[in-house]
Design an enzyme around this catalytic site. Structure first.
Site, PDB file in Angstrom:
ATOM      1  CE1 TYR A  72      68.263  68.332 -11.187  1.00 13.29           C
ATOM      2  CE2 TYR A  72      69.960  67.075 -12.090  1.00 13.29           C
ATOM      3  CZ  TYR A  72      68.941  67.943 -12.246  1.00 13.29           C
ATOM      4  OH  TYR A  72      68.738  68.371 -13.515  1.00 13.29           O
ATOM      5  CB  SER A 108      69.384  65.714 -15.886  1.00 17.60           C
ATOM      6  OG  SER A 108      70.579  65.929 -15.640  1.00 17.60           O
TER       7      SER A 108
HETATM    8  P1  NAD Z   1      64.919  77.182 -14.283  1.00 19.42           P
HETATM    9  O1  NAD Z   1      65.384  77.060 -12.620  1.00 19.42           O
HETATM   10  O2  NAD Z   1      65.274  77.968 -15.047  1.00 19.42           O
HETATM   11  O3  NAD Z   1      63.460  76.374 -14.548  1.00 19.42           O
HETATM   12  C1  NAD Z   1      62.735  75.648 -13.478  1.00 19.42           C
HETATM   13  C2  NAD Z   1      61.399  75.830 -13.718  1.00 19.42           C
HETATM   14  O4  NAD Z   1      60.863  75.171 -12.852  1.00 19.42           O
HETATM   15  C3  NAD Z   1      61.309  77.500 -13.595  1.00 19.42           C
HETATM   16  O5  NAD Z   1      60.055  77.726 -14.258  1.00 19.42           O
HETATM   17  C4  NAD Z   1      60.466  77.315 -11.919  1.00 19.42           C
HETATM   18  O6  NAD Z   1      59.634  78.270 -11.856  1.00 19.42           O
HETATM   19  C5  NAD Z   1      59.735  76.119 -12.020  1.00 19.42           C
HETATM   20  N1  NAD Z   1      59.519  75.288 -10.654  1.00 19.42           N
HETATM   21  C6  NAD Z   1      60.390  75.408  -9.763  1.00 19.42           C
HETATM   22  N2  NAD Z   1      59.707  74.784  -8.592  1.00 19.42           N
HETATM   23  C7  NAD Z   1      58.451  74.496  -8.967  1.00 19.42           C
HETATM   24  C8  NAD Z   1      57.228  74.152  -8.311  1.00 19.42           C
HETATM   25  N3  NAD Z   1      57.457  73.895  -7.068  1.00 19.42           N
HETATM   26  N4  NAD Z   1      56.065  74.144  -9.119  1.00 19.42           N
HETATM   27  C9  NAD Z   1      56.069  74.617 -10.354  1.00 19.42           C
HETATM   28  N5  NAD Z   1      57.178  74.887 -10.876  1.00 19.42           N
HETATM   29  C10 NAD Z   1      58.312  75.040 -10.358  1.00 19.42           C
HETATM   30  O7  NAD Z   1      65.864  75.753 -14.419  1.00 19.42           O
HETATM   31  P2  NAD Z   1      66.290  74.840 -16.015  1.00 19.42           P
HETATM   32  O8  NAD Z   1      67.413  74.879 -15.852  1.00 19.42           O
HETATM   33  O9  NAD Z   1      65.280  75.598 -17.033  1.00 19.42           O
HETATM   34  O10 NAD Z   1      65.494  73.567 -15.681  1.00 19.42           O
HETATM   35  C11 NAD Z   1      64.536  72.829 -16.215  1.00 19.42           C
HETATM   36  C12 NAD Z   1      64.450  71.661 -16.090  1.00 19.42           C
HETATM   37  O11 NAD Z   1      65.670  71.056 -16.845  1.00 19.42           O
HETATM   38  C13 NAD Z   1      64.542  70.978 -14.530  1.00 19.42           C
HETATM   39  O12 NAD Z   1      63.938  69.604 -14.570  1.00 19.42           O
HETATM   40  C14 NAD Z   1      66.239  70.671 -14.749  1.00 19.42           C
HETATM   41  O13 NAD Z   1      66.490  69.572 -13.831  1.00 19.42           O
HETATM   42  C15 NAD Z   1      66.505  70.000 -15.969  1.00 19.42           C
HETATM   43  N6  NAD Z   1      67.783  70.208 -16.535  1.00 19.42           N
HETATM   44  C16 NAD Z   1      68.572  71.387 -16.483  1.00 19.42           C
HETATM   45  C17 NAD Z   1      69.859  71.588 -16.886  1.00 19.42           C
HETATM   46  C18 NAD Z   1      70.590  72.863 -17.177  1.00 19.42           C
HETATM   47  O14 NAD Z   1      71.773  72.725 -17.420  1.00 19.42           O
HETATM   48  N7  NAD Z   1      69.748  73.925 -17.123  1.00 19.42           N
HETATM   49  C19 NAD Z   1      70.415  70.192 -17.350  1.00 19.42           C
HETATM   50  C20 NAD Z   1      69.875  69.194 -17.356  1.00 19.42           C
HETATM   51  C21 NAD Z   1      68.270  69.021 -17.080  1.00 19.42           C
END
Ligand code: NAD
Length: 257
Positions: free
Chosen positions: A152, A139
């Site tokens: 986080y 991130s």
């Molecule tokens: P999201 O909530 O859509 O996806 C998260 C995924 O992780 C989902 O598929 C969820 O089912 C899964 N998950 C959660 N807990 C879990 C567990 N205990 N076991 C297995 N799977 C689990 O969110 P996203 O935005 O797609 O985030 C994905 C990654 O990207 C994360 O690591 C997040 O920190 C990172 N990220 C997101 C953003 C953003 O703006 N969306 C920015 C920077 C980083």
């Protein structure tokens, strides 16, 4: 570039960025293993549909990334992998004095320790083949901080440290380890927040996105799941053979500020 013959595991991939990365890898010809902690018919349907659309093998394997043995079992059940994308992640926002201990533990387990376990389980197979790609979805918060996001920010900074160590332990063995650092990405979860934000701030969709949600992202544009997927595919391409132990920001300039 074709990833035919390569098997990719993407943790936390039944929605958002993980699903976007799975789409991009499947479009490049890789077999894909989708994952989350649920085990519903629609999870398996999602994998079947994705595989059919791209003409690749695709499976869904349920495993809870907050539990070390389940992380390792995911890799084993998949039959190992050539490409490992550690994407599962959660967030909680609260000042440190009242930050719930169980939230701290869960965030560290899912965002950080799961990568330790999946990497440890996947590396022997990669070493045997002399090829492997590890991509950790970190991130902008792996490189900068924001208040109220102690767990986080700590977990994402730590993932970059882990990525660097893995890169050193695998250097010269045909294996690379890198972290992608997205800024704000337009996922269904983020999309769902827009109407509420419009109401609270009494702003149009465009204004609330530019002025409120993307206040720290100089481009004032969301990154997309397709861009994170494309960056992952690039890291799996021969052009990236010597890119290891580093971070690639996809953040519209956030970390340049
Ligand atoms: P999201 O909530 O859509 O996806 C998260 C995924 O992780 C989902 O598929 C969820 O089912 C899964 N998950 C959660 N807990 C879990 C567990 N205990 N076991 C297995 N799977 C689990 O969110 P996203 O935005 O797609 O985030 C994905 C990654 O990207 C994360 O690591 C997040 O920190 C990172 N990220 C997101 C953003 C953003 O703006 N969306 C920015 C920077 C980083």
């Amino acid at each position: 570039m074709s990833l035919a013959g390569k098997r990719a595991i993407i943790t936390g991939s039944n929605s958002g960025i993980g699903l976007g990365v799975a789409e991009a890898l499947a479009a490049a010809g890789a077999e894909v293993i989708l994952n989350s902690f649920t085990d519903r018919p629609e999870d398996h349907d999602l994998a079947r549909d994705l595989g059919a659309r791209h003409g690749v093998a695709a499976r869904y394997i349920a495993a809870d990334m907050s539990k070390g043995p389940e992380c390792r079992a995911l890799v084993e059940k998949a039959g190992g992998c050539d490409i490992l994308v550690n994407n599962a992640g959660i967030q909680h926002v609260e000042p440190i004095e009242s930050f719930p201990v169980e939230k701290w533990d869960a965030i560290l387990a899912i965002n950080l320790s799961s990568a330790f376990h999946t990497i440890a389980a996947a590396l022997p197979g990669m070493r045997a083949k002399g090829w492997g790609r590890i991509v950790d979805i970190a991130s902008a918060h792996a490189l900068t901080a924001s208040p109220y996001k102690s767990a986080y920010v700590a977990s994402k900074h730590a993932v970059v440290g882990l990525t660097k160590v893995v890169a050193l332990e695998t250097a010269g063995q045909g294996i690379t380890a890198n972290a992608i650092c997205p800024g704000y990405v337009l996922t269904p979860l983020v999309e769902a927040q827009i109407p509420e934000q419009m109401k609270v701030h009494k702003m149009t969709r465009e204004t609330v996105i530019r002025e409120v949600m993307l206040e720290r992202q100089p481009s004032r544009e969301f990154a997309t799941v397709e861009q994170i997927g494309g960056t992952t595919v690039f890291l799996c391409s021969p052009a990236a053979d010597q890119i290891t132990g580093t971070t690639i920001s996809v953040d519209g300039g956030w970390t340049a500020l």
